[in-house]
Design a protein around this motif. Sequence first.
Motif, PDB file in Angstrom:
ATOM      1  N   SER A   1      22.683  26.556  46.985  1.00 17.69           N
ATOM      2  CA  SER A   1      21.587  26.112  47.346  1.00 17.69           C
ATOM      3  C   SER A   1      20.624  27.253  47.693  1.00 17.69           C
ATOM      4  N   TRP A   2      19.016  26.865  47.341  1.00 23.79           N
ATOM      5  CA  TRP A   2      18.165  28.069  47.741  1.00 23.79           C
ATOM      6  C   TRP A   2      17.118  27.316  48.710  1.00 23.79           C
ATOM      7  N   GLU A   3      16.484  27.675  49.487  1.00 21.99           N
ATOM      8  CA  GLU A   3      15.494  27.365  50.346  1.00 21.99           C
ATOM      9  C   GLU A   3      14.134  28.356  50.359  1.00 21.99           C
ATOM     10  N   SER A   4      13.134  28.062  50.144  1.00 23.17           N
ATOM     11  CA  SER A   4      11.990  28.984  50.042  1.00 23.17           C
ATOM     12  C   SER A   4      10.711  28.345  50.925  1.00 23.17           C
ATOM     13  N   GLY A   5       9.714  29.204  51.106  1.00 21.49           N
ATOM     14  CA  GLY A   5       8.594  28.874  51.764  1.00 21.49           C
ATOM     15  C   GLY A   5       7.661  29.574  52.284  1.00 21.49           C
ATOM     16  N   LEU A   6       6.791  28.991  53.005  1.00 18.41           N
ATOM     17  CA  LEU A   6       5.791  29.858  53.799  1.00 18.41           C
ATOM     18  C   LEU A   6       5.898  29.208  55.543  1.00 18.41           C
ATOM     19  N   LEU A   7       5.535  30.027  56.270  1.00 21.36           N
ATOM     20  CA  LEU A   7       5.422  29.794  57.735  1.00 21.36           C
ATOM     21  C   LEU A   7       4.212  30.558  58.243  1.00 21.36           C
ATOM     22  N   LEU A   8       3.208  29.651  58.616  1.00 18.10           N
ATOM     23  CA  LEU A   8       1.917  30.509  59.013  1.00 18.10           C
ATOM     24  C   LEU A   8       1.665  30.244  60.503  1.00 18.10           C
ATOM     25  N   ALA A   9       1.458  30.794  61.468  1.00 24.00           N
ATOM     26  CA  ALA A   9       0.993  30.895  62.576  1.00 24.00           C
ATOM     27  C   ALA A   9      -0.407  31.489  62.814  1.00 24.00           C
ATOM     28  N   GLY A  10      -1.445  30.716  63.332  1.00 26.66           N
ATOM     29  CA  GLY A  10      -2.634  31.300  63.608  1.00 26.66           C
ATOM     30  C   GLY A  10      -3.620  30.491  64.641  1.00 26.66           C
ATOM     31  N   ARG A  11      -4.770  30.671  64.255  1.00 29.23           N
ATOM     32  CA  ARG A  11      -5.991  30.446  65.185  1.00 29.23           C
ATOM     33  C   ARG A  11      -6.502  28.990  64.704  1.00 29.23           C
ATOM     34  N   ASP A  12      -7.401  28.276  65.522  1.00 21.08           N
ATOM     35  CA  ASP A  12      -8.388  27.393  65.261  1.00 21.08           C
ATOM     36  C   ASP A  12      -8.167  26.395  63.686  1.00 21.08           C
ATOM     37  N   GLY A  13      -6.769  26.094  63.949  1.00 19.57           N
ATOM     38  CA  GLY A  13      -6.516  25.293  62.854  1.00 19.57           C
ATOM     39  C   GLY A  13      -5.887  25.916  61.585  1.00 19.57           C
ATOM     40  N   TYR A  14      -5.706  27.094  61.797  1.00 20.89           N
ATOM     41  CA  TYR A  14      -5.029  27.943  60.605  1.00 20.89           C
ATOM     42  C   TYR A  14      -3.577  27.998  60.657  1.00 20.89           C
ATOM     43  N   SER A  15      -2.786  27.055  60.420  1.00 20.97           N
ATOM     44  CA  SER A  15      -1.425  27.166  60.770  1.00 20.97           C
ATOM     45  C   SER A  15      -0.951  26.136  59.966  1.00 20.97           C
ATOM     46  N   ALA A  16       0.594  26.327  59.384  1.00 27.20           N
ATOM     47  CA  ALA A  16       1.326  25.520  58.512  1.00 27.20           C
ATOM     48  C   ALA A  16       2.660  25.786  58.371  1.00 27.20           C
ATOM     49  N   LEU A  17       3.586  24.862  57.963  1.00 30.54           N
ATOM     50  CA  LEU A  17       4.585  25.095  57.456  1.00 30.54           C
ATOM     51  C   LEU A  17       5.120  24.452  56.323  1.00 30.54           C
ATOM     52  N   CYS A  18       5.664  25.042  55.384  1.00 26.87           N
ATOM     53  CA  CYS A  18       5.608  24.518  53.897  1.00 26.87           C
ATOM     54  C   CYS A  18       7.069  25.279  53.253  1.00 26.87           C
ATOM     55  N   VAL A  19       8.047  24.189  53.159  1.00 33.35           N
ATOM     56  CA  VAL A  19       9.497  24.797  52.734  1.00 33.35           C
ATOM     57  C   VAL A  19       9.912  23.435  51.731  1.00 33.35           C
ATOM     58  N   GLN A  20      10.595  24.325  50.690  1.00 32.39           N
ATOM     59  CA  GLN A  20      11.326  23.472  49.687  1.00 32.39           C
ATOM     60  C   GLN A  20      12.873  23.980  49.907  1.00 32.39           C
ATOM     61  N   HIS A  21      13.740  22.959  49.648  1.00 27.63           N
ATOM     62  CA  HIS A  21      15.187  23.166  49.628  1.00 27.63           C
ATOM     63  C   HIS A  21      15.727  22.767  48.398  1.00 27.63           C
ATOM     64  N   ASP A  22      16.044  23.717  47.332  1.00 27.33           N
ATOM     65  CA  ASP A  22      16.891  23.216  46.060  1.00 27.33           C
ATOM     66  C   ASP A  22      16.034  22.264  45.251  1.00 27.33           C
ATOM     67  N   GLY A  23      14.544  22.620  45.352  1.00 24.28           N
ATOM     68  CA  GLY A  23      13.789  21.730  44.504  1.00 24.28           C
ATOM     69  C   GLY A  23      13.329  20.400  45.147  1.00 24.28           C
ATOM     70  N   GLN A  24      13.713  20.141  46.227  1.00 26.00           N
ATOM     71  CA  GLN A  24      13.110  19.026  47.113  1.00 26.00           C
ATOM     72  C   GLN A  24      12.426  19.350  48.324  1.00 26.00           C
ATOM     73  N   PRO A  25      11.248  18.685  48.555  1.00 30.80           N
ATOM     74  CA  PRO A  25      10.505  18.924  49.919  1.00 30.80           C
ATOM     75  C   PRO A  25      11.395  18.967  51.143  1.00 30.80           C
ATOM     76  N   LEU A  26      11.305  19.832  51.862  1.00 31.03           N
ATOM     77  CA  LEU A  26      11.889  19.914  53.180  1.00 31.03           C
ATOM     78  C   LEU A  26      11.050  19.561  54.492  1.00 31.03           C
ATOM     79  N   ALA A  27      10.036  20.258  54.382  1.00 32.56           N
ATOM     80  CA  ALA A  27       9.006  20.140  55.715  1.00 32.56           C
ATOM     81  C   ALA A  27       7.569  20.681  54.890  1.00 32.56           C
ATOM     82  N   ALA A  28       6.867  19.906  55.580  1.00 31.01           N
ATOM     83  CA  ALA A  28       5.328  20.356  55.448  1.00 31.01           C
ATOM     84  C   ALA A  28       4.339  19.686  56.581  1.00 31.01           C
TER      85      ALA A  28
END
Length: 316
Positions: free
Chosen positions: A205-232
């Motif tokens: 299986s494969w997992e891919s996505g974006l991890l963003l740490a920032g200031r003033d609300g500009y942060s996020a975590l967005c990850v899919q695993h094998d075609g299914q949402p994992l974390a958002a």
Amino acid sequence: MRQPQSAQCRVDATPAIDARPEQLFAPINDLPLSMVYTIGILDAEDGSSWFPVRGFFTDVTRSARPMVAPPGGDYTLAPEAADCYSGPVESGRRDASWGFRQPDGTSLLTLNGSDVELTEGGFLAIGGDAVGPACRLSVDHRDHPLVYTSRAFRVRGRIRDCAVDGVLFVDAIHTLPGRSLFPSPYVESLQVAWCSFANEFVDGSWESGLLLAGRDGYSALCVQHDGQPLAATGRLDSAAYDVEATEPGFPRRVTVSGAGQSFDWRAPDAGRWPVMSHYAPDHRMRRGTLQRMGAGPVRRSLALVEGYVDRMAEHP
């Protein structure tokens, strides 16, 4: 460093989103396509490592920046960069494919369904298929709204007549007409650390996505695993950074948690990009590996962190 007029924003993260090429070239949330950004993490059979990077606007492409590193070493700009095309491009659909072409019809980036091809200056030709659907960040910012869509492709091909394989990230940026991510409030002050990654697990299986740490609300975590949402989530629970003490100082560890998941990016004593004058003085990029806590064994981790070490020091 110049501050944006408004530093307040809110991020909505959507993993496992349908992002066919024809959708990327159309407006999203009433925002037109500004640019498409490609960056690869490729390993060669001779032990070297490559980072092919290029930015495409809808009517022009700037010079490519292919980076190469010897086994266990840091990256430098490959001499072939001088021969890579820069100048006007045609963008959009041609026959059944979408992408960017030189005026004479020579293809640079081609997207067809879930397949991708990238060519550079006669020395690089890679292609492959998506590891899963795309991840998308929709940023509500008063002065600079943004939609950022990223999809990872597992690719193979040749560079300098040497076989390579790895991952190519194709990222589409939608924002107001006449604007882009470079420059923007995001890179000028809001972003602290950004990680793009693709992990291949032992089970295939494969997992891919974006991890963003920032200031003033500009942060996020967005990850899919094998075609299914994992974390958002558009809000992290925590973020921590470890930066080398020696100059010029590169990140060697970044940890983030949110949406019930924790991620740990680490870099060996290698994989540093050169510090480049057209970025902010504290801008750094580095290859490493990413582990999701509690996940199964990983066969291969391809992960890039881009960040600003002065901001990391201000937000330990």
